[in-house]
Design a protein around this motif. Sequence first.
Motif, short mmCIF file in Angstrom:
data_model
loop_
_atom_site.label_atom_id
_atom_site.label_comp_id
_atom_site.label_asym_id
_atom_site.label_seq_id
_atom_site.Cartn_x
_atom_site.Cartn_y
_atom_site.Cartn_z
N ASP A 620 0.84 -1.20 0.00
CA ASP A 620 0.00 0.00 0.00
C ASP A 620 0.88 1.25 0.00
O ASP A 620 1.89 1.30 0.71
N PRO A 621 0.50 2.28 -0.79
CA PRO A 621 1.31 3.51 -0.83
C PRO A 621 1.15 4.33 0.46
O PRO A 621 0.04 4.52 0.95
N TYR A 622 2.27 4.83 0.97
CA TYR A 622 2.30 5.68 2.15
C TYR A 622 3.08 6.95 1.83
O TYR A 622 4.02 6.93 1.02
N ILE A 623 2.69 8.04 2.49
CA ILE A 623 3.50 9.26 2.45
C ILE A 623 3.73 9.73 3.88
O ILE A 623 2.95 9.41 4.79
N TYR A 624 4.80 10.49 4.05
CA TYR A 624 5.11 11.10 5.35
C TYR A 624 5.45 12.55 5.07
O TYR A 624 6.28 12.85 4.21
N ASP A 625 4.79 13.47 5.81
CA ASP A 625 4.99 14.89 5.53
C ASP A 625 5.82 15.55 6.62
O ASP A 625 6.15 14.94 7.65
N THR A 626 6.16 16.80 6.39
CA THR A 626 7.02 17.53 7.34
C THR A 626 6.29 17.90 8.62
O THR A 626 6.93 18.39 9.55
N GLU A 627 4.99 17.68 8.69
CA GLU A 627 4.24 17.87 9.93
C GLU A 627 4.33 16.63 10.82
O GLU A 627 3.77 16.62 11.92
N GLY A 628 5.00 15.59 10.35
CA GLY A 628 5.15 14.38 11.15
C GLY A 628 3.97 13.44 11.07
O GLY A 628 3.76 12.63 11.99
N VAL A 629 3.18 13.49 9.99
CA VAL A 629 2.00 12.65 9.84
C VAL A 629 2.26 11.59 8.77
O VAL A 629 2.73 11.90 7.68
N LEU A 630 1.91 10.35 9.11
CA LEU A 630 2.01 9.22 8.19
C LEU A 630 0.62 8.92 7.65
O LEU A 630 -0.33 8.74 8.42
N LEU A 631 0.47 8.87 6.31
CA LEU A 631 -0.82 8.64 5.67
C LEU A 631 -0.73 7.48 4.70
O LEU A 631 0.30 7.28 4.04
N VAL A 632 -1.82 6.71 4.61
CA VAL A 632 -1.92 5.59 3.67
C VAL A 632 -2.98 5.93 2.63
O VAL A 632 -3.98 6.61 2.93
N LEU A 633 -2.79 5.44 1.42
CA LEU A 633 -3.74 5.67 0.33
C LEU A 633 -4.76 4.52 0.32
O LEU A 633 -4.44 3.40 -0.05
N GLN A 634 -5.97 4.84 0.75
CA GLN A 634 -7.03 3.84 0.85
C GLN A 634 -7.78 3.73 -0.48
O GLN A 634 -7.99 4.74 -1.17
N HIS A 635 -8.22 2.54 -0.83
CA HIS A 635 -8.98 2.26 -2.06
C HIS A 635 -8.22 2.74 -3.31
O HIS A 635 -8.84 3.21 -4.26
N TRP A 636 -6.92 2.60 -3.31
CA TRP A 636 -6.12 3.16 -4.40
C TRP A 636 -6.21 2.31 -5.67
O TRP A 636 -5.85 2.79 -6.75
N ARG A 637 -6.67 1.10 -5.57
CA ARG A 637 -6.80 0.28 -6.77
C ARG A 637 -8.07 0.60 -7.56
O ARG A 637 -8.22 0.14 -8.70
N ILE A 638 -9.00 1.35 -6.97
CA ILE A 638 -10.27 1.67 -7.62
C ILE A 638 -10.19 3.08 -8.16
O ILE A 638 -10.07 4.04 -7.38
N PRO A 639 -10.25 3.28 -9.46
CA PRO A 639 -10.13 4.64 -10.02
C PRO A 639 -11.16 5.59 -9.43
O PRO A 639 -12.35 5.28 -9.33
#
Length: 838
Positions: A620-639
């Motif tokens: 699953d794709p994740y990003i981490y920003d400079t605010e210190g928050v970790l986020l996951v991309l939900q339902h990313w396989r569905i356009p």
Amino acid sequence: MASDAIRPRGRPAHTPGTTVLAYTPNGSHVITGGSNSAIRIYTVGQDGEPKTVDEGVDGHLAIGATNDSFIMGAEDGTVWQYEIVSGRMEKLLVRCALPVRDIAVSADGDWVAIASDELTVKIVNIDDMTNVKYLREQAKGTKHIAFDPSGRYIAVSCTDGILYVYSLLNEEPELVRKLDGIIRRLEPDDEATSRVVWHPDGTAFATAEATRDIAVYSTSEWKKEKVFSGGHNGNVTAISWSPNGALFATAGSDGQVLLWETKTQTILQKYSFANVINLAWHPTINSLSLTTSDGELFIYDGIVPGAHQPLLQKPLQAAPIFPGPLTDISGNAKQPLASRPKKSNERRAGTPDSLDDILGSDQGMEDFVEDDDGAGYAEGINALGKRTNQHLDEIDGHADKRIFTHYMKPKIHPPIQPGSTPWRGNRRYLCLNLTGCVWTVDQETHNTVTVEFYDRELYRDFHFTDPYLYDRACLNENGTLFSNNPTDGSPATIFYRPHETWTTRADWRTSLPKGEFIRALALSDSYIVAVTTKGYVRIYTLFGTPFKVYRQKSPAVTCAAWRDYVITIGNGPIASDGQTASLRYSVENVKRDEVCQNEDVLALPEGAELQSVFFSDAGDPYIYDTEGVLLVLQHWRIPGQARWVPLLDTRQLERLASGRKEETYWPVAVAQDKFHCIILKGGDKYPYFPRPLLSEFDFRIPISDTPEKESDEEGDRQSANDVARFEENFVRGRVMLSLFQDLLASTNATASQRAELARKELEVDKVLLQLLAVECREGEERGMKALELVHMMKDRNGKMVEAAVKIAERYGRGVLEDKIREMVERRYMGEGDDDELA
């Protein structure tokens, strides 16, 4: 060569014999020990009598210090730790069977190395003396020992003239070099020195030779690079670098103390001091302390004359192991705009409309502008014959010019290579993840690259000379990927090296068209991805076959890959203020040639920037920003259905709740439903050397803050805490369940995966049952919320709803019990879809 400072008076500190000294790292105290039992603690900046500790043993031969304590090694083989403020003897760290000859304290103050006439050197944890590491390769007793400033190496000088260098990166020290002939054969009690002193930047060390010269060796090639020659007419007894590495002090049996400039290896000053056997620079000020075999201490304040003090005031300087001028490697120094320090053969890159391009070289134009009418317009001419901005009234010029400039210079998000760090000194990480790390060292004419793995039973570390100057890298279980962006007009290249092959040679290299450079690299089990300055996304197979090339709709920022999937991120449209309004991402299945998400907006709050992007071990794709928050991309396989869900806000971690800790977190990976990162203390923004340890944190979706004390009743507070914890578990469980459901929907699910799906659904329902119990305990007035919780259950066989009935019955909630039974009848007796009724 007269000095500007007044020659200091000797301070009788000990009886004649070996006299040792050490500064505390903060420079507040200098401590001495000698052949008698007394220990002297001098406070820097005060001329009064020192604190004297008389409870020590006789014959102190070695010393080390931290800011809070100092450690003494004695002729009877004991090593004691003392408290600095009180002088109290705290504990016995080590007892050796033979005399202790030298002590070294690691830069972090956690470890002390003890060298003695025994064949084994001990490295003891200061806080836990039972935690001991051993250096066992020596054939003779040890005279000197020294930690590398970065903590990567430790050097052992033996009496037989052999130097042993160990690596401390692993749990057990590993011998990396055995160097014969670079130090002298000496008896343990000889006043001459064979000590290795590391340059403050850690890339070189100096040691005295039998010829009375001092040689400088590099740690990249382990060979002699420079020599301080022609200084002493007697044996060299002590050597020391200044704290910034720009100066070098030596003492000899000829009664001379010499001050050298390391850049040119020339003598700046000579001082007459007899019988000097130890030298120590003050960590921050212009002062050098020295002790003699007569038992005296000299503290020479202002030892560097005024004409040469600018050398001592410079930031950390590079070791003198390369031809040409020293390079400023201060972390605070202004660095070039390029992603790595400029080489000597790099020319200055002008903008397309710069005067350099129009007029050519400005060499010989220094005298072109003359203030011949006294108008003062030539006052701001710099050394290159160019006008400075001193004649301007406003920094940004006129208002109309400012507006025009803002439109011409839009601010966009810079490229990111996940897992890499900028240059700090002459080192940087090219890649750091759960597989291992790739780091490089700038050697001026070339780089040296090291690839290290966490699992050394499965993989072997390797090291190579890098003439291509690789500036990006990726590492996984299959291989290592590199790329470079040359500045000499050569094309950018990509190089891939697999870890294991069944053919003679499987690594490959390819070049990009000239003028096209790489912004980011990604490596998966199936493909290699490069996003470039031309806007192209170039995809290759693992063995070099070009598979796909297309152009992004937005300028590239970064990319990541997992199996057949690739996520690319680019800058979005420019807003009216001249800044990028948003980042855009796309997710593609390369093998199927399917676009899952196309140029969707990356969810970043105002003022935050993207710090890293990666796929988890589950894909699953994740990003981490400079605010210190970790986020996951939900339902990313569905356009069109993807959304970014926060799984962890590091600013809400309990370890930061007190406000006493100042730390941030460098993202590394997400694996086994945990966030793996490196903890950065203080104001650090990037990890540095030696390779730091990884930490892991459980996910915790930011649902609410810690409940306030709304009641004095302990039960109320406990109930509020339970509700907050269960609510977070419920929301997080639903997110993780949806990610797993999407995975199974896109693949051929196995029996074990279907069983795992049922288990995850059951876990979510269990959390709802726990919330139901809390609501029932609170009273009948919470019954409507309790019934709502039962409606949210995904129970497929009725067991969880039956358990809900029992909970309501247990707490005597009769009305709620009846409502739940009615819902059961509708759901399981075929009277309608419960979701529609709800």
